[in-house]
Design an enzyme around this catalytic site. Structure first.
Site, PDB file in Angstrom:
ATOM      1  N   ILE A  40      27.154  69.708 113.119  1.00  0.00           N
ATOM      2  CA  ILE A  40      26.098  68.746 113.451  1.00  0.00           C
ATOM      3  C   ILE A  40      25.918  67.720 112.335  1.00  0.00           C
ATOM      4  O   ILE A  40      25.797  66.517 112.594  1.00  0.00           O
ATOM      5  CB  ILE A  40      24.765  69.488 113.710  1.00  0.00           C
ATOM      6  CG1 ILE A  40      24.921  70.470 114.879  1.00  0.00           C
ATOM      7  CG2 ILE A  40      23.643  68.497 113.991  1.00  0.00           C
ATOM      8  CD1 ILE A  40      23.741  71.399 115.064  1.00  0.00           C
ATOM      9  N   PHE A  41      25.882  68.185 111.072  1.00  0.00           N
ATOM     10  CA  PHE A  41      25.717  67.311 109.908  1.00  0.00           C
ATOM     11  C   PHE A  41      26.690  66.137 109.923  1.00  0.00           C
ATOM     12  O   PHE A  41      27.858  66.291 110.280  1.00  0.00           O
ATOM     13  CB  PHE A  41      25.999  68.116 108.633  1.00  0.00           C
ATOM     14  CG  PHE A  41      24.767  68.619 107.924  1.00  0.00           C
ATOM     15  CD1 PHE A  41      23.490  68.220 108.287  1.00  0.00           C
ATOM     16  CD2 PHE A  41      24.887  69.509 106.866  1.00  0.00           C
ATOM     17  CE1 PHE A  41      22.378  68.690 107.612  1.00  0.00           C
ATOM     18  CE2 PHE A  41      23.780  69.985 106.191  1.00  0.00           C
ATOM     19  CZ  PHE A  41      22.529  69.579 106.570  1.00  0.00           C
ATOM     20  N   GLU A  42      26.213  64.983 109.492  1.00  0.00           N
ATOM     21  CA  GLU A  42      27.054  63.799 109.248  1.00  0.00           C
ATOM     22  C   GLU A  42      27.964  63.456 110.430  1.00  0.00           C
ATOM     23  O   GLU A  42      29.117  63.080 110.264  1.00  0.00           O
ATOM     24  CB  GLU A  42      27.876  63.995 107.963  1.00  0.00           C
ATOM     25  CG  GLU A  42      26.998  64.094 106.727  1.00  0.00           C
ATOM     26  CD  GLU A  42      27.800  64.250 105.446  1.00  0.00           C
ATOM     27  OE1 GLU A  42      28.981  63.883 105.443  1.00  0.00           O
ATOM     28  OE2 GLU A  42      27.226  64.724 104.444  1.00  0.00           O
ATOM     29  N   GLY A  43      27.407  63.597 111.613  1.00  0.00           N
ATOM     30  CA  GLY A  43      28.144  63.311 112.844  1.00  0.00           C
ATOM     31  C   GLY A  43      28.489  64.590 113.570  1.00  0.00           C
ATOM     32  O   GLY A  43      29.353  65.355 113.122  1.00  0.00           O
ATOM     33  N   ARG A  66      32.360  62.010 104.057  1.00  0.00           N
ATOM     34  CA  ARG A  66      32.570  63.115 104.996  1.00  0.00           C
ATOM     35  C   ARG A  66      33.470  64.199 104.414  1.00  0.00           C
ATOM     36  O   ARG A  66      33.539  65.306 104.954  1.00  0.00           O
ATOM     37  CB  ARG A  66      33.184  62.594 106.299  1.00  0.00           C
ATOM     38  CG  ARG A  66      32.195  61.903 107.217  1.00  0.00           C
ATOM     39  CD  ARG A  66      32.729  61.803 108.638  1.00  0.00           C
ATOM     40  NE  ARG A  66      31.722  61.234 109.518  1.00  0.00           N
ATOM     41  CZ  ARG A  66      31.698  59.967 109.902  1.00  0.00           C
ATOM     42  NH1 ARG A  66      32.634  59.143 109.474  1.00  0.00           N
ATOM     43  NH2 ARG A  66      30.766  59.521 110.705  1.00  0.00           N
TER      44      ARG A  66
END
Length: 634
Positions: free
Chosen positions: A416-419, A287
């Site tokens: 939005i990406f990766e959670g 992340r």
């Protein structure tokens, strides 16, 4: 839990929670600054003094060579215009070893620490966010990272040298009807002689159109979700389309179908049923790549805001001297300093491998993705009409082609990406209340019997008898506390006091709502956002103190950020108990029921009978394969 081949599993809300709970790391083997912060403790010794960064001349040299290449070899405007990263850019990056930045040297990679890897992504993102997303998806969540942590020696030897040399990888989890609820995963890997037969459809696979190696999450009957390394050119794989988005126009993102794809049993990563745990563990450090690109966007925005606001004159003065604009410039500068401080701190404590950074990494991803978006929005406002105009249009009439509107579009996906922000709130909140659930979980569990509840009550009584008194007073109430931070000491005292207040608020929320707390998502989001502000304040103060000899002016940015952050934190504290959450939920239900449909009168709505979520059927592809393969250099 049941599933049919190629269709989402039919699961209840309870089963979905159980799958998610089983995937998280239940133990805390290392200390965690973020975890303690939510418990009302302020373990400053974990981050102060600033962790020592080992000298890496090779990494510094690599960043210099990468910058030289980016300036001459990557045309960000061309990528935006053509919605395509040229083949020669892939060749150039491969020649630099950019696809192996995180891969250990023994497998042909560069073995960069997290700090230098993230600085590389910051650098790349300032030229082309699409290229940065390519490298990030390949290394942070693609094949290299899960193999680095969970791969067998044979798997590492077989796949990592290929990836370090320039082959591209992708991570395939999401499906058309399965996003943040992986318990419903429909892709199935059925055991067959020597391996598995894979069937399913995957959506939004970044790098999916170009990847030659894939990490695929699929359900193995009776074993659970499992991670596989799959050859991108294996028979039965079809890339059905390349998706197009609001931003990141060069992104190679796919819809990928698997029909009777054979995967050898030696390609299972980490064991059967370990897929979600592998994904979450990979993301602990993975992340950090998104905040790296947010930091790059913040620095870029600051540069444009500074130059434009000093040159553009309105009402007899440069616009940056007008208070309305000055406030925006100050916010951009202070917040960029904070994002970089949080990211660098997470990187160095991840590299020294002494601390558990799962909460800190999630907090910086959450904070940076939200704040970078605000920075870009403020920059457009500073630039006025020129902020809304495309760079190509600006350049065509002789003005500097600043890609301000593109930055806004490119940054939007980071929330939005990766959670998504909403999911990140819930994930962090779960970790924040972990200590409470470990001692009192059975008390609020409706399925726990009287014996379990009694034992839990005894444990909880002992825990809270020790813990609650520690939240009453602390070093933050001592006027001379944290004196070594000089002009920033008052902010550190605030963080200590606010940490205890945050822990008390969490306890009050649990006492008030008990098992219903998980549905109080507005409350939990504010708890997490307060924690993010406290972590950010801690990071900027520790950094400013550590760099006071080199950058004494950093104290000014740290002080301003803390003042802004404290205002946000106090507003969030007030909103914990004074808000419209319950009414919002009631009105939203009525909206869904059509009670307020009269508000939609007087407009022309989209006329379409197409499904909101497209149906799909298992089986062979019925469309042409649109995968892209990068030819070797001429």
């Amino acid at each position: 839990m049941t599933t049919t081949q190629g269709k989402p599993a039919d699961v209840s809300e309870k089963q979905a929670r159980q799958v998610a709970e089983a995937a998280r790391e239940a133990e805390w083997r290392k200390p965690s600054f973020g975890k303690e912060l939510f418990l009302g403790r302020f373990p400053l010794d974990l981050i102060d003094p600033w962790p020592t960064v080992a000298s890496r001349p090779d990494a510094d040299d690599y960043l210099a060579r990468l910058e030289t290449y980016l300036r001459s070899g990557v045309d960000g405007a061309r990528i935006e215009r053509d919605a395509r990263i040229p083949d020669e850019v892939f060749h150039g990056l491969a020649g630099l070893g950019a696809f192996g930045m995180k891969i250990d040297k023994e497998y042909g990679g560069l073995g960069l620490p997290n700090l230098h890897y993230c600085k590389a992504l910051t650098l790349v993102g300032s030229i082309s966010p699409a290229v940065a997303a390519l490298l990030s998806a390949h290394q942070s969540i693609g094949v290299p990272q899960p193999l680095k942590i969970f791969g067998t020696p044979a798997q590492k030897k077989a796949f990592l040298p290929r990836l370090a040399a320039g082959e591209v990888s992708a991570f395939l989890l999401t499906e058309p009807d399965v996003g943040s609820d992986p318990a419903r995963l429909g892709t199935v890997a059925e055991p067959v002689e020597g391996g598995f037969r894979l069937n399913g459809l995957k959506l939004w696979a970044t790098n999916g159109t170009i990847a030659t190696l894939l990490v695929v999450m699929a359900r193995v009957p009776d074993k659970g979700i499992t991670a596989f390394v799959v050859e991108g050119d294996a028979p039965g794989i079809t890339v059905e389309r390349r998706n197009a988005f609001l931003g990141l126009r060069g992104l190679e993102n796919s819809v990928t179908r698997f029909h009777d794809v054979f995967v050898p049993e030696e390609n299972v990563i980490g064991g059967l049923g370990k897929g979600l745990k592998i994904a979450l563990t990979t993301l602990n450090t993975g992340r950090l790549s998104l905040p790296a690109m947010c930091v790059g966007a913040g620095k870029w925005s600051l540069n444009v805001a500074r130059q434009w606001s000093a040159e553009r004159v309105q009402w007899g003065r440069p616009v940056g001297q007008h208070e309305a604009v000055a406030k925006k410039i100050a916010f951009i500068a202070a917040t960029t300093y904070a994002m970089e401080s949080m990211l660098d701190l997470c990187c160095v404590i991840a590299d020294d491998d002494r601390n558990d950074i799962r909460i800190e990494a999630a907090l910086v991803k959450l904070f940076a993705s939200e704040m970078a978006w605000q920075i870009a929005d403020e920059l457009i406002q500073i630039r006025g009409g020129r902020g809304y105009e495309t760079a190509e249009s600006l350049g065509a009439r002789g003005e500097r082609a600043a890609e301000v509107e593109q930055v806004l579009r490119d940054l939007r996906i980071n929330r939005i990406f990766e959670g998504s922000t909403e999911i990140m709130h819930l994930l962090i909140a779960r970790e924040a209340v972990d200590a409470h659930l470990s001692v009192a979980g059975d008390i609020i569990d409706p399925e726990a019997g009287l014996g379990r509840k009694a034992r839990a009550g005894a444990r909880a009584g002992a825990f809270y008898a020790r813990w609650l008194p520690t939240l009453a007073v602390g070093r933050g109430q001592v006027p001379t506390g944290y004196g070594r931070f000089g002009p920033l000491a008052a902010h550190m005292r605030y963080v200590e006091r606010a940490s205890r207040k945050l822990a008390r608020s969490t306890f009050y929320g649990m006492s008030r709502w008990q098992a219903k707390l998980e549905r109080k998502q507005g409350f939990l989001a504010r708890i997490v956002d307060i924690g993010a502000e406290l972590f950010a304040m801690s990071a900027v103060c520790v950094r400013a103190r550590a760099e006071r000899q080199v950058h004494p002016e950093g104290v000014e940015l740290a002080d301003l950020f803390c003042r802004q952050s404290r205002l946000r934190a106090e507003a969030l504290f007030a909103e914990l108990w004074d808000n419209t959450d319950a009414r919002d939920v009631r009105v939203a239900r009525r909206v869904l029921d059509g009670r307020y449909a009269f508000l939609e009168d007087g407009i022309v709505t989209p006329q379409s009978d197409a499904a909101w979520v497209a149906a799909w059927e298992p089986g062979p592809a019925t469309v042409d394969d649109v995968r892209r393969r990068i030819p070797p250099p001429a």
